[in-house]
Scaffold this motif. Structure first.
Motif, mmCIF file in Angstrom:
data_model
loop_
_atom_site.group_PDB
_atom_site.id
_atom_site.type_symbol
_atom_site.label_atom_id
_atom_site.label_comp_id
_atom_site.label_asym_id
_atom_site.label_seq_id
_atom_site.Cartn_x
_atom_site.Cartn_y
_atom_site.Cartn_z
ATOM 1 N N ILE A 41 -27.189 36.549 -21.395
ATOM 2 C CA ILE A 41 -27.659 37.873 -21.174
ATOM 3 C C ILE A 41 -29.042 37.943 -20.600
ATOM 4 O O ILE A 41 -29.592 38.871 -19.799
ATOM 5 C CB ILE A 41 -27.354 38.998 -22.434
ATOM 6 N N VAL A 42 -29.828 36.851 -21.037
ATOM 7 C CA VAL A 42 -31.174 36.892 -20.563
ATOM 8 C C VAL A 42 -31.252 36.327 -19.193
ATOM 9 O O VAL A 42 -30.924 35.249 -19.144
ATOM 10 C CB VAL A 42 -32.106 36.174 -21.744
ATOM 11 N N GLY A 43 -32.198 36.892 -18.225
ATOM 12 C CA GLY A 43 -32.265 36.079 -16.889
ATOM 13 C C GLY A 43 -31.669 36.887 -15.746
ATOM 14 O O GLY A 43 -32.230 37.447 -15.151
ATOM 15 N N PRO A 44 -30.276 37.050 -15.747
ATOM 16 C CA PRO A 44 -29.780 37.304 -14.387
ATOM 17 C C PRO A 44 -29.861 39.048 -14.422
ATOM 18 O O PRO A 44 -30.078 39.731 -15.247
ATOM 19 C CB PRO A 44 -28.104 37.049 -14.863
ATOM 20 N N ARG A 45 -29.656 39.465 -13.213
ATOM 21 C CA ARG A 45 -29.463 41.021 -13.274
ATOM 22 C C ARG A 45 -28.189 41.419 -13.395
ATOM 23 O O ARG A 45 -27.065 40.771 -13.001
ATOM 24 C CB ARG A 45 -29.866 41.409 -11.596
ATOM 25 N N TRP A 46 -27.852 42.481 -14.143
ATOM 26 C CA TRP A 46 -26.728 43.191 -14.424
ATOM 27 C C TRP A 46 -26.565 44.388 -13.727
ATOM 28 O O TRP A 46 -27.314 45.162 -14.047
ATOM 29 C CB TRP A 46 -26.721 43.279 -15.974
ATOM 30 N N GLY A 144 -19.527 48.767 -18.924
ATOM 31 C CA GLY A 144 -19.528 47.453 -18.463
ATOM 32 C C GLY A 144 -20.440 47.237 -17.159
ATOM 33 O O GLY A 144 -20.912 48.205 -16.406
ATOM 34 N N PHE A 145 -20.857 46.016 -17.205
ATOM 35 C CA PHE A 145 -21.913 45.524 -15.941
ATOM 36 C C PHE A 145 -21.365 44.404 -15.744
ATOM 37 O O PHE A 145 -20.564 43.410 -16.346
ATOM 38 C CB PHE A 145 -23.204 45.003 -16.718
ATOM 39 N N ARG A 146 -21.788 43.989 -14.351
ATOM 40 C CA ARG A 146 -21.295 42.704 -13.701
ATOM 41 C C ARG A 146 -22.586 41.842 -13.425
ATOM 42 O O ARG A 146 -23.490 42.476 -12.730
ATOM 43 C CB ARG A 146 -20.388 42.909 -12.475
ATOM 44 N N ARG A 147 -22.662 40.473 -13.633
ATOM 45 C CA ARG A 147 -23.735 39.616 -13.126
ATOM 46 C C ARG A 147 -23.704 39.647 -11.854
ATOM 47 O O ARG A 147 -22.841 39.304 -11.098
ATOM 48 C CB ARG A 147 -23.396 38.280 -13.792
ATOM 49 N N ALA A 148 -24.824 39.920 -11.441
ATOM 50 C CA ALA A 148 -25.112 39.911 -9.712
ATOM 51 C C ALA A 148 -25.107 38.515 -9.425
ATOM 52 O O ALA A 148 -25.504 37.541 -10.013
ATOM 53 C CB ALA A 148 -26.545 40.589 -9.363
ATOM 54 N N SER A 149 -24.568 38.267 -8.228
ATOM 55 C CA SER A 149 -24.537 36.874 -7.794
ATOM 56 C C SER A 149 -25.660 36.482 -6.896
ATOM 57 O O SER A 149 -26.607 37.219 -6.331
ATOM 58 C CB SER A 149 -23.163 36.571 -6.917
#
Length: 149
Positions: A41-46, A144-149
């Protein structure tokens, strides 16, 4: 079709979380100055995907957040920028706190408030591939959220 698949995924995720939640309450830990938060959960944009189990919001900008290793959180509720802190615990326990936001006028202010409330109410999370689901203390799906690619 996509909402059907998402609903099935959320149902599976909810079942997994309920099983994990049957044990005692995990303690939350704040990172000390020498410790850093870690995990998927740490680091990527959600980026916001859904509020609840199936409601998509139309906001002026993408609602999102990023958790840094020092425990700080930054992002947007879809109208205003937000900053705060997060504490993580065992078994996907999470607590967002000390949010501060800008105060821009926005026609979708009620929806932006719902995004902030979702984060402030989040009690547990579950990650499945690129999806992040937040649950409240009552095990209800908050969104819910989705991890940005």
């Amino acid at each position: 079709m996509k909402i059907n698949c998402l609903s099935k995924s959320l149902t599976v995720l909810i079942g997994m979380l309920v099983l994990a939640a049957c044990s005692s309450q995990p303690a939350l830990q704040e990172p000390s100055p020498t410790d850093e938060l870690s995990g998927p959960i740490v680091g990527p944009r959600w980026n916001l995907l859904l509020v609840g189990t199936n409601e998509r919001l139309s906001l002026p900008e993408s609602a999102h957040f990023v958790i840094a290793r020092d425990g700080s959180v930054s992002g947007s509720d879809g109208c205003n920028q937000l900053r705060g802190q997060v504490r993580l615990g065992e078994r996907q326990r999470i607590e967002f706190q000390d949010f501060a936001t800008t105060r821009r006028s926005c026609p979708e202010a009620e929806d932006a408030e719902r995004v902030r409330e979702m984060l402030e109410t989040a009690y547990r999370f579950l990650i499945d591939h690129d999806r992040l689901v937040f649950f409240g203390p009552d095990q209800r799906v908050l969104g819910g959220f989705r991890r940005a690619s």
